[in-house]
Design an enzyme around this catalytic site. Sequence first.
Site, short mmCIF file in Angstrom:
data_model
loop_
_atom_site.label_atom_id
_atom_site.label_comp_id
_atom_site.label_asym_id
_atom_site.label_seq_id
_atom_site.Cartn_x
_atom_site.Cartn_y
_atom_site.Cartn_z
N ARG A 104 -4.17 11.34 17.07
CA ARG A 104 -5.38 10.45 17.88
C ARG A 104 -6.32 10.13 17.38
NH1 ARG A 104 -5.11 15.00 22.26
NH2 ARG A 104 -5.88 16.12 20.46
N GLU A 154 -2.51 -5.84 6.90
CA GLU A 154 -3.31 -6.61 6.35
C GLU A 154 -3.07 -7.87 7.01
OE1 GLU A 154 -2.04 -6.43 2.08
OE2 GLU A 154 -2.90 -4.46 1.90
N TRP A 201 0.94 -1.17 0.15
CA TRP A 201 0.03 0.11 0.02
C TRP A 201 1.02 1.20 0.13
CZ3 TRP A 201 -4.81 0.33 -1.05
CH2 TRP A 201 -5.46 1.41 -1.07
N ASN A 205 -1.02 15.61 15.33
CA ASN A 205 -1.99 15.05 16.10
C ASN A 205 -2.56 13.99 15.24
OD1 ASN A 205 -4.08 14.44 17.34
ND2 ASN A 205 -5.04 16.55 17.52
N HIS A 230 -10.78 -4.28 6.72
CA HIS A 230 -9.80 -5.04 7.39
C HIS A 230 -10.36 -6.16 8.49
CE1 HIS A 230 -6.16 -2.69 5.87
NE2 HIS A 230 -7.33 -2.30 5.15
N ARG A 268 1.87 14.38 27.71
CA ARG A 268 0.63 13.76 28.49
C ARG A 268 0.50 12.33 27.88
NH1 ARG A 268 -4.61 17.56 27.68
NH2 ARG A 268 -3.45 19.42 28.10
N SER A 304 -3.92 -1.64 10.64
CA SER A 304 -4.94 -0.80 10.20
C SER A 304 -6.17 -1.48 10.77
CB SER A 304 -5.03 -0.64 8.68
OG SER A 304 -6.15 -0.18 8.04
N GLU A 354 -17.03 -8.22 -6.61
CA GLU A 354 -16.20 -6.96 -6.97
C GLU A 354 -14.83 -7.32 -6.62
OE1 GLU A 354 -17.24 -4.35 -3.58
OE2 GLU A 354 -16.43 -2.64 -4.64
C1 LIG Z 1 -0.61 -2.82 3.55
C2 LIG Z 1 -1.28 -1.32 4.12
N1 LIG Z 1 -0.42 -0.59 4.64
C3 LIG Z 1 -1.00 0.48 5.08
C4 LIG Z 1 -2.44 0.72 5.03
C5 LIG Z 1 -2.84 2.11 5.52
O1 LIG Z 1 -4.03 1.91 6.44
P1 LIG Z 1 -5.30 2.70 6.34
O2 LIG Z 1 -5.94 2.70 5.30
O3 LIG Z 1 -5.74 2.27 7.57
O4 LIG Z 1 -4.55 4.34 6.48
C6 LIG Z 1 -3.05 -0.22 4.22
C7 LIG Z 1 -4.58 0.22 3.90
O5 LIG Z 1 -5.19 -0.64 3.42
C8 LIG Z 1 -2.41 -1.41 3.95
O6 LIG Z 1 -3.09 -2.27 3.23
#
Ligand SMILES: Cc1ncc(COP(=O)(O)O)c(C=O)c1O
Length: 407
Positions: free
Chosen positions: A262, A177, A103, A260, A203, A234, A198, A343
């Site tokens: 959070r 993943e 990704w 930020n 997911h 904090r 994630s 899909e």
């Molecule tokens: C391998 C990988 N890394 C990072 C992410 C990023 O996650 P997010 O969509 O929560 O920002 C994803 C999202 O699908 C992912 O598949």
Amino acid sequence: MLLEAHSRINEAKPVKYWYPLSMASYGVEEILEALDSMCSFRTSMWEKTAEFERSFAKYQNCSDAVMVNSGSSADLLLSFLLTSPPSPRLERGDEILIPAVTWPTQVWSPIMAGLRVSLVDVDPDTLNISLQDLERKITDSSRAIFLVHLLGNPCDMGGILELAGKHGLIVIEDCCEALGSEWNGVKVGNFGLGAAFSFFFSHHITTMEGGMITTNDPELADRLRILRAHGWLRNVDPSRVPAGDDETDARYSFVNWGFNLRPTELQAGFGLQQLAKLPEFTGRRGKLASRFFSYIDGSRFLSRPAVSASGRPVWMALPVLLKECAPFRRHDITAYLESSGVETRPIVAGNLTRQPAARLFESLRTGSFPGADVVHDRGFYVGLSPFVEDAAMDRLIECLEAFMGRY
Ligand SMILES: Cc1ncc(COP(=O)(O)O)c(C=O)c1O
């Protein structure tokens, strides 16, 4: 009203697909949890986040977990952890090795943190980093490897850790993943300095948007907490971080730079409920994946990723590769599936160097990645929701069989 909302949850997707990429995995419990946070006016990061972090660390079998607002934010903080003061582990311009199929935010994050990304080819048989190419790409400037366990398939950690040890490379993991996947009986995410997860909608568990960083180093966890929120003190164990002098109010004491990133309490509440459901989700994903892959294993023209002997994947989706002998192209089969109500997606971003954004970055513009090209040209995936019914899986297989019948 709530029950009505629940019954509508999985109708939120366009009706175009009877086999969608993802289905809502949350229900009344998560919605009530979110309402509870709103009704008690505790919506920004608070006790539920801390509780979810503790529960997640227990599930992962690690010392600390730090929740953030997305998996991409987890990748970003992990990367900045390497280059941020005090005592950065890496210097700006140091090289970090990342597989060419992932990704994109896993690649953008270290670039943003000042590192030089060197892409490594993948093994199309597993979709994961190629050990041969990794060994070839290690140079005197290499300092770290940022792995990804693609779509849930655990990397061959034995070979990777051996190479990392030999060359003194830091290992960090993207497990976005791969929640629950194991290598040699150890959950992925426990093989390096830290790992990113994630909780996006499709997911293994969802907090709507959300992510987590895990580590087995409590001091690093505190540094991540500082980077997560403004650079302030904090949420940090005060015994581990020196505060400012007496002139500085501890409530507004800033000890580093920071973002930020959070999460909200609503997200953490979702996470607590989803984590309780995870074993059931994992079991169902396993059953559906076995049924699907046993069909693919008997196919003349399709193959699925090989799993290392020590690997136990929890698939996030169901990846398929066209064999070289296939008399059709990827587009033919995905167009057929799409028009039949299934899909599909390419295997993540394919060969990242072929994405338009890669042209913007000198280090991503060059090199040949034949393994990643195979994944790019011949790979696709379909979803794997634990809410898929057996009948839908049977129908998916019949649909593939009908397409194969043309050849
Ligand atoms: C391998 C990988 N890394 C990072 C992410 C990023 O996650 P997010 O969509 O929560 O920002 C994803 C999202 O699908 C992912 O598949």
